[in-house]
Design a protein around this motif. Sequence first.
Motif, PDB file in Angstrom:
ATOM      1  N   LYS A   1       0.712  -1.207  -0.030  1.00 29.48           N
ATOM      2  CA  LYS A   1      -0.174   0.019  -0.099  1.00 29.48           C
ATOM      3  C   LYS A   1       0.807   1.230  -0.133  1.00 29.48           C
ATOM      4  O   LYS A   1       1.889   1.520   0.556  1.00 29.48           O
ATOM      5  N   ARG A   2       0.405   2.261  -0.585  1.00 29.01           N
ATOM      6  CA  ARG A   2       1.078   3.496  -0.793  1.00 29.01           C
ATOM      7  C   ARG A   2       0.909   4.387   0.363  1.00 29.01           C
ATOM      8  O   ARG A   2      -0.052   4.398   1.087  1.00 29.01           O
ATOM      9  N   GLU A   3       1.956   5.360   0.448  1.00 30.37           N
ATOM     10  CA  GLU A   3       1.767   6.203   1.684  1.00 30.37           C
ATOM     11  C   GLU A   3       0.964   7.514   1.022  1.00 30.37           C
ATOM     12  O   GLU A   3       1.064   7.786  -0.198  1.00 30.37           O
ATOM     13  N   PRO A   4       0.247   8.086   1.896  1.00 29.29           N
ATOM     14  CA  PRO A   4      -0.450   9.212   1.293  1.00 29.29           C
ATOM     15  C   PRO A   4       0.242  10.395   0.939  1.00 29.29           C
ATOM     16  O   PRO A   4       1.632  10.740   1.552  1.00 29.29           O
ATOM     17  N   SER A   5      -0.134  11.209  -0.086  1.00 32.45           N
ATOM     18  CA  SER A   5       0.566  12.318  -0.540  1.00 32.45           C
ATOM     19  C   SER A   5       0.389  13.481   0.323  1.00 32.45           C
ATOM     20  O   SER A   5      -0.597  13.627   1.055  1.00 32.45           O
ATOM     21  N   PRO A   6       1.525  14.218   0.441  1.00 32.88           N
ATOM     22  CA  PRO A   6       1.220  15.389   1.277  1.00 32.88           C
ATOM     23  C   PRO A   6       0.617  16.309   0.850  1.00 32.88           C
ATOM     24  O   PRO A   6      -0.100  16.547  -0.381  1.00 32.88           O
ATOM     25  N   GLN A   7      -0.105  17.324   1.816  1.00 33.06           N
ATOM     26  CA  GLN A   7      -1.053  18.658   1.438  1.00 33.06           C
ATOM     27  C   GLN A   7      -0.361  19.638   1.151  1.00 33.06           C
ATOM     28  O   GLN A   7       0.871  20.117   2.009  1.00 33.06           O
ATOM     29  N   MET A   8      -0.546  20.605   0.184  1.00 35.50           N
ATOM     30  CA  MET A   8      -0.190  21.917  -0.165  1.00 35.50           C
ATOM     31  C   MET A   8      -1.035  22.638  -0.175  1.00 35.50           C
ATOM     32  O   MET A   8      -2.135  22.364  -1.150  1.00 35.50           O
ATOM     33  N   HIS A   9      -1.088  23.996   0.162  1.00 36.63           N
ATOM     34  CA  HIS A   9      -1.826  24.970  -0.211  1.00 36.63           C
ATOM     35  C   HIS A   9      -1.039  26.009  -0.817  1.00 36.63           C
ATOM     36  O   HIS A   9       0.000  26.701  -0.343  1.00 36.63           O
ATOM     37  N   ALA A  10      -1.449  26.531  -1.981  1.00 37.08           N
ATOM     38  CA  ALA A  10      -0.693  27.702  -2.470  1.00 37.08           C
ATOM     39  C   ALA A  10      -1.714  28.634  -3.459  1.00 37.08           C
ATOM     40  O   ALA A  10      -2.637  28.332  -3.722  1.00 37.08           O
ATOM     41  N   THR A  11      -1.059  29.823  -4.023  1.00 41.69           N
ATOM     42  CA  THR A  11      -1.891  30.693  -4.810  1.00 41.69           C
ATOM     43  C   THR A  11      -0.770  30.937  -6.001  1.00 41.69           C
ATOM     44  O   THR A  11       0.190  30.942  -5.925  1.00 41.69           O
ATOM     45  N   LEU A  12      -1.667  31.022  -7.190  1.00 38.10           N
ATOM     46  CA  LEU A  12      -0.989  31.263  -8.438  1.00 38.10           C
ATOM     47  C   LEU A  12      -1.244  32.935  -8.676  1.00 38.10           C
ATOM     48  O   LEU A  12      -2.438  33.166  -8.785  1.00 38.10           O
ATOM     49  N   GLU A  13      -0.220  33.612  -8.782  1.00 41.36           N
ATOM     50  CA  GLU A  13      -0.254  35.204  -9.155  1.00 41.36           C
ATOM     51  C   GLU A  13      -0.745  35.382 -10.388  1.00 41.36           C
ATOM     52  O   GLU A  13      -0.245  34.465 -11.452  1.00 41.36           O
ATOM     53  N   PRO A  14      -1.541  36.618 -10.798  1.00 46.63           N
ATOM     54  CA  PRO A  14      -1.563  36.530 -12.314  1.00 46.63           C
ATOM     55  C   PRO A  14      -0.475  36.603 -13.041  1.00 46.63           C
ATOM     56  O   PRO A  14       0.391  37.254 -12.858  1.00 46.63           O
ATOM     57  N   VAL A  15      -0.652  36.149 -14.036  1.00 43.91           N
ATOM     58  CA  VAL A  15       0.705  36.105 -15.181  1.00 43.91           C
ATOM     59  C   VAL A  15       0.476  37.008 -16.251  1.00 43.91           C
ATOM     60  O   VAL A  15      -0.611  36.968 -16.831  1.00 43.91           O
ATOM     61  N   SER A  16       1.450  37.882 -16.425  1.00 41.31           N
ATOM     62  CA  SER A  16       1.486  39.029 -17.456  1.00 41.31           C
ATOM     63  C   SER A  16       2.302  38.584 -18.664  1.00 41.31           C
ATOM     64  O   SER A  16       3.494  38.028 -18.675  1.00 41.31           O
ATOM     65  N   ALA A  17       1.675  38.557 -19.693  1.00 38.71           N
ATOM     66  CA  ALA A  17       2.225  37.887 -20.978  1.00 38.71           C
ATOM     67  C   ALA A  17       3.508  38.933 -21.285  1.00 38.71           C
ATOM     68  O   ALA A  17       4.644  38.618 -21.870  1.00 38.71           O
TER      69      ALA A  17
END
Length: 170
Positions: free
Chosen positions: A38-54
């Motif tokens: 059986k596999r170990e559970p994946s870690p939890q991560m919380h993040a935000t992606l800032e708006p991307v400017s071309a």
Amino acid sequence: MKSRRGVSSVVSTVLIVGLVMIMAVTVSVYALNFTEEKREPSPQMHATLEPVSASDGTVLVSTNGGEKLEMENVELVIRNAGNDSQVRIVNLQATGSSFNSSNIVGPESMVQSPGGELDASPSSTDGTLAAGEHMSVELPNLSQGDRVTILIVHVPTNSVIWRESTNATA
């Protein structure tokens, strides 16, 4: 004259019981080995992606919670639906976040970073990514309206632990 009918039924019963026992042992050995994998559970991560400017093409992912991640256990996947391309930044070192062409899977021209590093800030000296830090990388060929999707993959569990999409602005 002696009858052999009783002997044949006893022999057949013993053979059937033996066959059932062998099958039961085989199935139980397989089942016990299966549960050990059986596999170990994946870690939890919380993040935000800032708006991307071309205009500058900088992708900035800011972590704001979750578990501390070893950089060597993380892959960064960047997808650009605008030109149907994908690049992965793999094998990041625990001692830093530098990468070169050997760390890039996909079109190398899709990503660049000043000094050839995945900018992790504030600089993590222990090779981890934790809450309050961020990663940034530049996409030099980004056009306005391109749909950019960023995925962070946890390599040991082969699972996507964070995913976010945004459209590139002017």
